[in-house]
Design a protein around this motif. Structure first.
Motif, PDB file in Angstrom:
ATOM      1  N   GLN A 123      35.039 -39.248  28.549  1.00  0.00           N
ATOM      2  CA  GLN A 123      34.531 -40.329  29.751  1.00  0.00           C
ATOM      3  C   GLN A 123      34.394 -39.469  31.093  1.00  0.00           C
ATOM      4  N   GLY A 124      33.556 -40.424  32.222  1.00  0.00           N
ATOM      5  CA  GLY A 124      33.343 -39.601  33.210  1.00  0.00           C
ATOM      6  C   GLY A 124      33.245 -40.868  34.034  1.00  0.00           C
TER       7      GLY A 124
ATOM      8  N   LEU B 298      26.467 -37.729  35.701  1.00  0.00           N
ATOM      9  CA  LEU B 298      27.803 -38.412  34.774  1.00  0.00           C
ATOM     10  C   LEU B 298      27.133 -36.861  34.183  1.00  0.00           C
ATOM     11  N   THR B 299      25.478 -36.644  33.937  1.00  0.00           N
ATOM     12  CA  THR B 299      25.570 -35.711  32.777  1.00  0.00           C
ATOM     13  C   THR B 299      25.314 -34.432  32.563  1.00  0.00           C
ATOM     14  N   GLY B 300      25.770 -34.125  33.930  1.00  0.00           N
ATOM     15  CA  GLY B 300      26.555 -32.507  33.956  1.00  0.00           C
ATOM     16  C   GLY B 300      28.235 -32.428  33.363  1.00  0.00           C
ATOM     17  N   ALA B 301      28.776 -34.027  34.094  1.00  0.00           N
ATOM     18  CA  ALA B 301      29.990 -34.220  33.830  1.00  0.00           C
ATOM     19  C   ALA B 301      30.379 -33.595  32.464  1.00  0.00           C
ATOM     20  N   LEU B 302      29.048 -34.478  31.900  1.00  0.00           N
ATOM     21  CA  LEU B 302      29.386 -34.850  30.275  1.00  0.00           C
ATOM     22  C   LEU B 302      29.282 -33.362  29.430  1.00  0.00           C
ATOM     23  N   ASP B 303      28.505 -32.976  29.778  1.00  0.00           N
ATOM     24  CA  ASP B 303      27.809 -31.128  29.628  1.00  0.00           C
ATOM     25  C   ASP B 303      28.807 -30.292  30.171  1.00  0.00           C
TER      26      ASP B 303
ATOM     27  N   ARG C  88      22.015 -44.760  41.855  1.00  0.00           N
ATOM     28  CA  ARG C  88      21.989 -45.217  40.074  1.00  0.00           C
ATOM     29  C   ARG C  88      21.498 -43.565  39.846  1.00  0.00           C
ATOM     30  N   VAL C  89      20.177 -43.328  40.275  1.00  0.00           N
ATOM     31  CA  VAL C  89      19.825 -41.673  39.839  1.00  0.00           C
ATOM     32  C   VAL C  89      20.789 -40.241  39.827  1.00  0.00           C
ATOM     33  N   GLN C  90      21.839 -40.489  41.164  1.00  0.00           N
ATOM     34  CA  GLN C  90      22.047 -39.646  41.799  1.00  0.00           C
ATOM     35  C   GLN C  90      24.028 -39.604  40.819  1.00  0.00           C
ATOM     36  N   SER C  91      23.708 -40.876  40.527  1.00  0.00           N
ATOM     37  CA  SER C  91      25.576 -41.482  39.046  1.00  0.00           C
ATOM     38  C   SER C  91      24.429 -40.383  38.231  1.00  0.00           C
ATOM     39  N   LEU C  92      23.307 -40.530  37.604  1.00  0.00           N
ATOM     40  CA  LEU C  92      23.326 -40.109  35.997  1.00  0.00           C
ATOM     41  C   LEU C  92      23.013 -38.758  36.605  1.00  0.00           C
TER      42      LEU C  92
END
Length: 325
Positions: free
Chosen positions: A281-282, A53-58, A46-50
């Motif tokens: 979307q990521g 996906l935060t990097g993908a949003l940035d 979960r932490v890795q996904s966060l």
């Protein structure tokens, strides 16, 4: 001879019970250990996904910022509109061609995909209310959409009126306490009278943004073009889509030139060739776990801010936008 046999049987029974008890305790301890390992692994995933996906949003925000820096209209031929097909995460982390990730690392087992879509390619439900009253131009656009999709007009009337009441926060409004809650997501439009079946049909063509927005004629589908431009028929809407694939429209005047004189002229309040609101979307696939995140961002000049983020499990890949009806 009877007593020793009885003692032997009792001892054997005691031994069997002891073995069963030890086995039960060992099984319980093993299950607790397995459960702890699974919980820790799930939390780590979960932490890795966060993080990813935060990097993908940035990354998506950076693409939109660079697009704003280049200027011009927003169209489906620009880099932000190209979907990111599923790719191994290690390919993004490698510093150069000689830096290859070990196949046993978590990065090599993670796959990332993404998509940026223009939310102003859809009809904005917020447009239905203007200065505390139901907007007639927006209502007509939604009426054309409902008719094209075969949806009941009564639901549109209820949607517009309930939205007007939900937005009416005047102190003198005696009915404020009875007004429906103001939705924040498209899924919540059922609060305003839309049936789940109608919402499922409308979903590709509508959005819910915090402010009134025009439809971007460079990115809207044929159905949305037909709905948002008064007196436009489906044939002319398809012609617009075909024309913009060659050269995107830079002004509303170019659109008018393409389709000819309209009964109701195009105006910047209802139509545009630029956009401010996008959905990023990521999708991250890590082993058997798939996590998908949807974020809405607002771009004003070179500033791209996140309005909200939703994350959850997903079982289907991200589908790129289409320009078909």
């Amino acid at each position: 001879m009877t007593r020793p046999l009885r003692q032997t049987g009792a001892a054997l029974l005691t031994a069997m019970l002891t073995v069963a008890l030890v086995a039960s305790l060992a099984s319980a301890a093993l299950w607790q250990q397995w459960r702890s390992v699974e919980v820790e692994a799930a939390e780590r995933a979960r932490v890795q996904s966060l993080w990813v996906l935060t990097g993908a949003l940035d990354w998506g925000r950076l693409i939109l910022r660079e697009d704003a820096r280049s200027g011009g209209p927003d169209s489906l031929s620009e880099p932000w509109a190209v979907p990111l097909e599923e790719a191994r995460l290690s390919t993004f982390l490698a510093a150069d061609k000689n830096n290859t990730a070990n196949s046993d690392t978590s990065a090599s087992q993670a796959f990332l995909s993404g998509l940026i879509s223009d939310l102003q390619a859809r009809l904005n439900v917020t447009n239905l209310v203007d200065n505390g009253k139901v907007s007639e131009p927006a209502l007509q656009a939604f009426a054309k959409l409902f008719e094209q999709l075969g949806l009941p007009p009564a639901e549109l009337t209820m949607l517009a009126e309930n939205l007007r009441q939900a937005l009416d926060t005047r102190p003198e409004n005696d009915a404020a306490s009875l007004a429906p809650l103001l939705p924040q997501r498209v899924d919540q439009l059922v609060w305003l009278g839309l049936s789940p079946a109608s919402l499922a049909i409308l979903r590709p063509y509508i959005t819910l943004l915090p402010v009134r927005t025009p439809v971007n004629l460079n990115t809207a589908s044929v159905t949305v073009l037909f709905a948002c431009i008064p007196s436009l028929d489906m044939a002319l809407a398809q012609r617009l889509v075909s024309a913009r694939q060659t050269v995107p429209f830079r002004t509303l005047a170019a659109v008018t030139e393409q389709i000819g004189q309209l009964t109701v002229p195009l105006n910047e309040a209802q139509q545009s060739v630029n956009s401010r609101f996008f959905e990023v979307q990521g999708r991250l696939r890590l082993d058997q776990n798939v996590v998908e995140e949807h974020s809405v961002v607002q771009r004003d000049g070179l500033e791209v801010k996140t309005l909200w983020r939703d994350r959850g499990a997903s079982a289907s890949p991200i589908s790129p936008p289409t320009i078909s009806p």
